[in-house]
Write an enzyme that holds these catalytic residues in place. Sequence first.
Site, short mmCIF file in Angstrom:
data_model
loop_
_atom_site.label_atom_id
_atom_site.label_comp_id
_atom_site.label_asym_id
_atom_site.label_seq_id
_atom_site.Cartn_x
_atom_site.Cartn_y
_atom_site.Cartn_z
N HIS A 265 3.27 -24.93 15.21
CA HIS A 265 4.62 -25.47 15.44
C HIS A 265 4.59 -26.72 16.33
O HIS A 265 5.16 -27.76 16.00
CB HIS A 265 5.52 -24.45 16.12
CG HIS A 265 5.67 -23.16 15.36
ND1 HIS A 265 5.48 -23.06 14.01
CD2 HIS A 265 5.99 -21.92 15.79
CE1 HIS A 265 5.69 -21.81 13.63
NE2 HIS A 265 5.99 -21.10 14.70
N ARG B 155 0.83 -1.21 0.00
CA ARG B 155 0.00 0.00 0.00
C ARG B 155 0.86 1.26 0.00
O ARG B 155 0.43 2.32 -0.42
CB ARG B 155 -0.87 0.04 1.27
CG ARG B 155 -1.94 -1.02 1.33
CD ARG B 155 -2.90 -0.70 2.48
NE ARG B 155 -3.89 -1.75 2.66
CZ ARG B 155 -3.79 -2.74 3.53
NH1 ARG B 155 -2.74 -2.82 4.32
NH2 ARG B 155 -4.72 -3.65 3.63
N LYS C 273 6.28 -17.16 26.02
CA LYS C 273 7.12 -16.00 25.76
C LYS C 273 7.76 -15.57 27.06
O LYS C 273 7.25 -15.86 28.15
CB LYS C 273 6.28 -14.88 25.18
CG LYS C 273 5.90 -15.14 23.74
CD LYS C 273 5.48 -13.88 23.03
CE LYS C 273 5.33 -14.12 21.55
NZ LYS C 273 6.60 -14.28 20.84
#
Lengths: 539, 406
Positions: free
Chosen positions: A290, A90, A390
Amino acid sequence: MSTKAPVAPQPRTIREERLARDGKRRRPSHHAEANPLREGLRLERVPDPHVAVLFGATGDLSHRKVFPALAQLWRTNLLPADWALVAVGRRPYDDGTFRMDIAESLHRNCRVQLDEEAEHQFLERVFYHRGDFADNALYDTLTAKLEDMHLEHDTRSNLLFYLATQPSAFPEIVGQIGRCGLDHEVHAGGWRRIVIEKPFGRDLGSAIRLNREVLKVFRETQVYRIDHYLGKETVRNLLVFRFGNGIFEPLWNRRYVDHIQITVAESLGVEDRGAFYEETGAARDVLQNHLLQLLSLVAMEPPATFAADALRDEKLKVLRAIAPPTRQDVAREVVRGQYDKGWVAGVPVAGYRTEPEVDAESETETFVAGRFEVDDWRWSGVPFYLRTGKRMAKRASEIAIQFRDVPHRLFADANTDPQPNLLAIRVQPDEGILLRFGSKVPGLGLDIRPVTMDFTYGTAFSQDAPDAYETLILDAMLGDQSLFTRADEVEAAWSIVTPIHDAWLDMPAPAFPNYAAGSWGPEDAEELIQRDGRSWRRM
Amino acid sequence: MEGMSRPAPGSGSRTSLMSAPATVGQPMLRWQSRAKSIDGIAAELGRIWTSISLTTEGPEGDERRVAARTSVMNLVVIAGRGEVGERVAAIVDGLTGRHPSRTLIVTPADPDGPAWLDAQVQAHCVLPSDTAAETCSEMVYLTCGGESGQHLSGIVAPLLIHDLPVTVWWPGEPHFEGRSARELLPMADRVLVDGSGWSGDGLKGLVALANLPARFDVEIADFAMLRQARWREAIASTFDRPGLLPFLGHLDRIEVRYAAADGAPGMANVVRPMYHVAWLASRLGMTVVEPVRAGEAAWSGYDGLLRHGRRRVPVALRPVESTAPRGTTLIVQIHATRNRSQLWVEVTAYADGVVVQASLDGEPMPERRFLAPRKREADLLAETIETPGRDPIGAAVLDTAARLVA
């Protein structure tokens, strides 16, 4: 109204087969004739000339992964000389400014820098095409541009579409490709393929809908759904390790294996992807793809051939052998967590709820661990413990196969209990394979100590392994779908993860945050495995 | 760290130990010593890994582990001359990290003098990455004087790491009928040569090379054949088109043009052009009707005849005046006729690769280029090591090449 072509009579009896062999009647061709010159070619095959069309070319993924991977393929002569790329985005670039931007990205992100000449050759094959993904005009002008490019670059009408955009744009782009007829493969008129980045849907329903939209336009054999973990060297080696060696596969079953742990731990937080992560969470971001892909590779039966569908059929059987968890299963066998502030690698880091673009009362999980069972002949009763998170203590991905203890303690008088054998396949970092076994400590006594045989890629093969994206993009260009997930695989994985999300919706709000950044996850995760008398591996 | 900066205990004055922080990816000499006997060499090799502290200094003064010996094979290099040994050593050194091996570079010397042995024992290490341990491998320069040079098996065998494959690399002009071959090849799993460097037209050597597997049960790898990989990819890709694939059963003629210097075309080594023909013939199941023969005229090249089913397929190797090194393949041309349709394929070398041009009944098809920069010996050696085991295609090519010459 369609008219069916007359079907040639097929030889069905021995006599008919003999006549066909003697040339008196045409023998039906069961397989496409193979090119005898191809056999034994040692080089990586060079894809056919083609134009790649990259949607989302100005995005982070394209800059960090896709362009560097393409540049490496160019550097190593694995892209055809007649190749070009149309970068669709864009932002207001022209060819020149976009190439300058890409050059900067290459300098930052390439694992091996290109020399000046190679970089110049690569960049001059990249063309920018600006437009809004929802605007018909973008695709009409793109169609005209591609026709010109096929003539100019001699790319034989072969097209590889790559969707590296927000997932919400996938249906629109695929529909527009179909509207313009860019998906059509006509006889002797070139191939058309589409690579689609994960996440593929956000639950079972949306994955089915997305598959339906994609398959309205493309055939399954044209669709390449990327899970970059499948392109990692260690993951590909898992198949070689299991099926290219004779000594491990006989042990690879419920008789010898006590349990299996698969960990995908990240030390990073959500960085600048807070908004994305808020809508995704660890289960959708990692467990659905995963972790379940790694599980299916570990647990699958040997395929009859190394062909894409044979491989994917076996992976699919594993996913289908995992019963979708009930609400009670989720409450008991799945743990979620969210990181609080803490210390990672000696640096203080913020908690998830104070990350940019994250709700201060967010209930999004940044950690998930679960106990799964593959109910088939090989694995019945063997638990698979999966965890991902995380801001964990370190970045480490590993598959650990813990074997059963010896049936009889012959060395009961030894001061140290021998630990059961363990086979650990390190996916990253320090890629390699470790086998643990007990050994007598030298001396007059009979002490036993666990020792390891440790194979590390770095010491056996010092050359750089290709990045997963290089492997996967090259495979897509070559038409090899082995390392890409099929529609039914994606849906089977969602049928395991979606019930977990549904159950969480019905549960009271979780007491988040529940683990400190820099730890190995919430206490509940420890309890999950300790209930079975086992513990997570220290990594 | 101290251990790396001091001579190892018991090593005497012959041993020197290098100490310096390693640079990622740069092989460096970590150990060097001399020995005059097999026992002495074995002792020095053992001493490298047992008597020194296997640590060195990292970039920030930290202590870094040096990996113990890592070997994937024994590489025995038969170096006829000292300078060949040095060139080979530099190539092997560059592969230290990628394919660590125990390398024995053997140079027979002074055949009429008294028997003597002189060996330089070295350990070369490379740091694969900032966080990894160093990967080290060993190199032994062996100079065998007098009669000891006639008994190489007795010198090399005790120095091989057992259970690892033995690759014998014979750069330059090998003497497959000579004593060195009889001594060393029985212990080899694989023999590496470069047929494009042989003297004359190289064809006599091809026949001898093709006979080696039967004599010594070894696999053969010829760099001259490996260099043609991109040519093969280019030729094969032409017939990937379903419409052209059936033409492979209807070849009319194969012609290979090669570089020959002005005035002496007969002296060009034609091993590479011959391999092109042999590859096509062996992959397509052709048999040799008439082996290639050199024409009498200076620029006539070689002609032979193959049979493919009922078809007779003439073969021509034609010298072309060129500034390229002699024997370099310049063009491979294939003609085929099927159902009165004529296919013409021409693969031509250009600076960075090869270009394929084809036409069907005179109608040109889109040109296709394949990038193929010239491979260095180090690349070829690495490629050979990376593809261990039997190479039935290569064996068939060599066998066909020998039949074409016989």
